[in-house]
Design a protein around this motif. Structure first.
Motif, short mmCIF file in Angstrom:
data_model
loop_
_atom_site.label_atom_id
_atom_site.label_comp_id
_atom_site.label_asym_id
_atom_site.label_seq_id
_atom_site.Cartn_x
_atom_site.Cartn_y
_atom_site.Cartn_z
N VAL A 82 0.86 27.36 47.88
CA VAL A 82 0.04 28.37 47.21
C VAL A 82 0.66 28.64 45.84
CG1 VAL A 82 -0.97 30.67 47.33
CG2 VAL A 82 -0.40 29.45 49.45
N ALA A 83 -0.17 28.63 44.80
CA ALA A 83 0.29 28.96 43.45
C ALA A 83 -0.51 30.15 42.95
CB ALA A 83 0.10 27.77 42.51
N GLY B 8 -3.74 22.05 55.33
CA GLY B 8 -2.32 22.25 55.57
C GLY B 8 -1.86 21.37 56.71
N ALA B 9 -0.56 21.20 56.84
CA ALA B 9 -0.04 20.34 57.91
C ALA B 9 -0.43 20.87 59.29
CB ALA B 9 1.48 20.22 57.79
N VAL B 10 -0.53 22.20 59.43
CA VAL B 10 -0.89 22.78 60.73
C VAL B 10 -2.34 22.46 61.07
CG1 VAL B 10 -1.24 24.94 61.98
CG2 VAL B 10 0.85 24.59 60.64
N SER B 11 -3.26 22.64 60.12
CA SER B 11 -4.67 22.36 60.39
C SER B 11 -4.89 20.87 60.64
CB SER B 11 -5.56 22.84 59.25
OG SER B 11 -5.28 22.15 58.03
N GLY C 146 -6.19 20.30 44.65
CA GLY C 146 -6.14 21.70 45.03
C GLY C 146 -7.44 22.38 44.66
N LYS C 147 -7.59 23.63 45.10
CA LYS C 147 -8.79 24.41 44.77
C LYS C 147 -8.36 25.78 44.24
CE LYS C 147 -12.54 23.71 47.21
NZ LYS C 147 -13.50 23.68 48.34
N PHE D 14 -3.20 24.21 47.75
CA PHE D 14 -3.09 22.76 47.66
C PHE D 14 -2.04 22.24 48.64
CE2 PHE D 14 0.19 24.45 44.98
CZ PHE D 14 1.22 23.52 44.95
N MET D 15 -1.97 20.92 48.75
CA MET D 15 -0.94 20.25 49.53
C MET D 15 0.10 19.70 48.56
SD MET D 15 -1.63 20.13 52.92
CE MET D 15 -1.18 18.56 53.70
#
Length: 351
Positions: A284-285, A205-208, A234-235, A294-295
């Motif tokens: 998140v999906a 994520g952008a924060v991490s 994505g995972k 995913f991003m």
């Protein structure tokens, strides 16, 4: 210096910092050929630099393609990057080659021969420079890594020398003084969501990413050299009902891995509810059967905005084959609109 001159210097310094974030780096691994993604499929207007992975070292300091079947593709890549004004950087090392790199760096005879061989390989095969990709470093390797990187910078003055680092191993495995001599430093994150995780968390994520970049900068690496690597996959996790929920292992895809391009096809159906998690700045999906982390466009835009605001060098993606081809949902275009807004990213009409 008078007040006006001082103010002008500050203004020019700010402009220079903002202008530094102009690189869009795309990784092109040799195994792309096996998913039918070739050099001709790269949208060269979306990148400034292509990083080819890998060429691998031999015990005698020699170099060879990781997969000789890709030599023809590499020649095409050389031609197309030149034709499109894109820099081609060749990764040296890669997976399971850390032992050989360590042996070379430890030898006062092999190291200069290795550097010479790198230059000869580039001269014979093409490319604008190399990236040292020494994986699984430990603090004990820090001196040898710095020794090799310095030797490459000193010995390949006619080429661009970059480095990729893996902060998850600990920044004590790197010496900032050596990294600061590289043209730029690609910062590779680790997957945060693994099968060992009991509950679902964002994979990236952008924060991490921001936190990792701050850790690297705090270790003494110049901010204007940093290029975070964004994952274009994505995972998926079966049985999960969103962030913080438990899962029953990998969901759809190749052992849970789903290229961003494939995700866009999945989300065309009403089966998934896609949301943006503000806390992590990631997507998140959720469907009845699985959760995918995913991003997407908002999170990748946040990364590019942060890189630009901090005067870093640019943003990289891993890898080029996984982006969606339509500009309106392309993550490469999302990055480009922040870092290189002057480029025309509109899809060209087929003749």
């Amino acid at each position: 210096m008078n007040i006006k001159s001082f103010a002008l210097a500050l203004t020019l310094g700010f402009v220079a910092a903002q202008a530094a974030a102009d690189k869009v780096v795309g990784y092109f691994p040799y195994w792309s050929q096996y998913s039918q993604f070739y050099p001709k499929d790269i949208r060269y207007n979306t990148v400034t630099n292509v990083h080819y992975s890998f060429i691998v070292p031999g015990e005698d300091g020699s170099l060879a393609f990781a997969d000789e079947n890709d030599a023809t593709n590499f020649k095409t890549l050389v031609d197309l990057t030149k034709e499109n004004g894109v820099k081609l950087i060749v990764g040296v090392g890669g997976m399971e080659n850390e032992g050989t790199l360590k042996a070379i760096a430890s030898s006062d005879e092999l190291l200069p021969q290795f550097v010479s061989n790198v230059g000869s390989w580039l001269s014979a095969n093409g490319g604008d420079g190399i990236e040292l990709d020494w994986q699984n470093l430990t603090a004990e390797d820090a001196e040898l890594y710095a020794k090799m990187l310095n030797a490459l910078v000193d010995g390949l003055s006619n080429y661009t020398v970059t480095a990729v680092i893996y902060p998850a191993v600990g920044m004590d495995a790197y010496k900032a003084e050596a990294l600061n001599r590289a043209a730029y430093v690609d910062v590779f994150m680790t997957d945060l969501m693994t099968e060992e995780s009991s509950t679902v968390v964002p994979n990236q994520g952008a924060v991490s990413i921001q936190q990792t970049l701050e850790e690297v900068a705090a270790a003494g690496v110049q901010k204007d050299l940093l290029v975070p690597v964004v994952f274009l996959y994505g995972k998926s996790w079966i049985g999960a009902k969103g962030l913080g929920s438990s899962h029953q292992g990998y969901g759809s895809g190749n052992e849970g891995y789903l290229p961003y391009a494939e995700l866009m096809g999945k989300f065309d159906s009403p089966d998934y509810t896609v949301t943006f998690d503000e806390a992590s700045k990631s997507e998140v999906a959720v469907s009845e059967s699985e959760t995918i982390v995913f991003m997407g466009i908002p999170s990748v835009k946040a990364v590019a905005e942060y890189v630009k605001s901090e005067g870093m060098s640019g943003v990289a993606v891993y890898d080029l084959s996984q982006d969606f081809h339509e500009p309106i949902v392309s993550l490469l275009v999302t990055i480009g609109l922040q870092l290189r807004p002057e480029v025309n990213y509109k899809a060209t009409k087929k003749k």
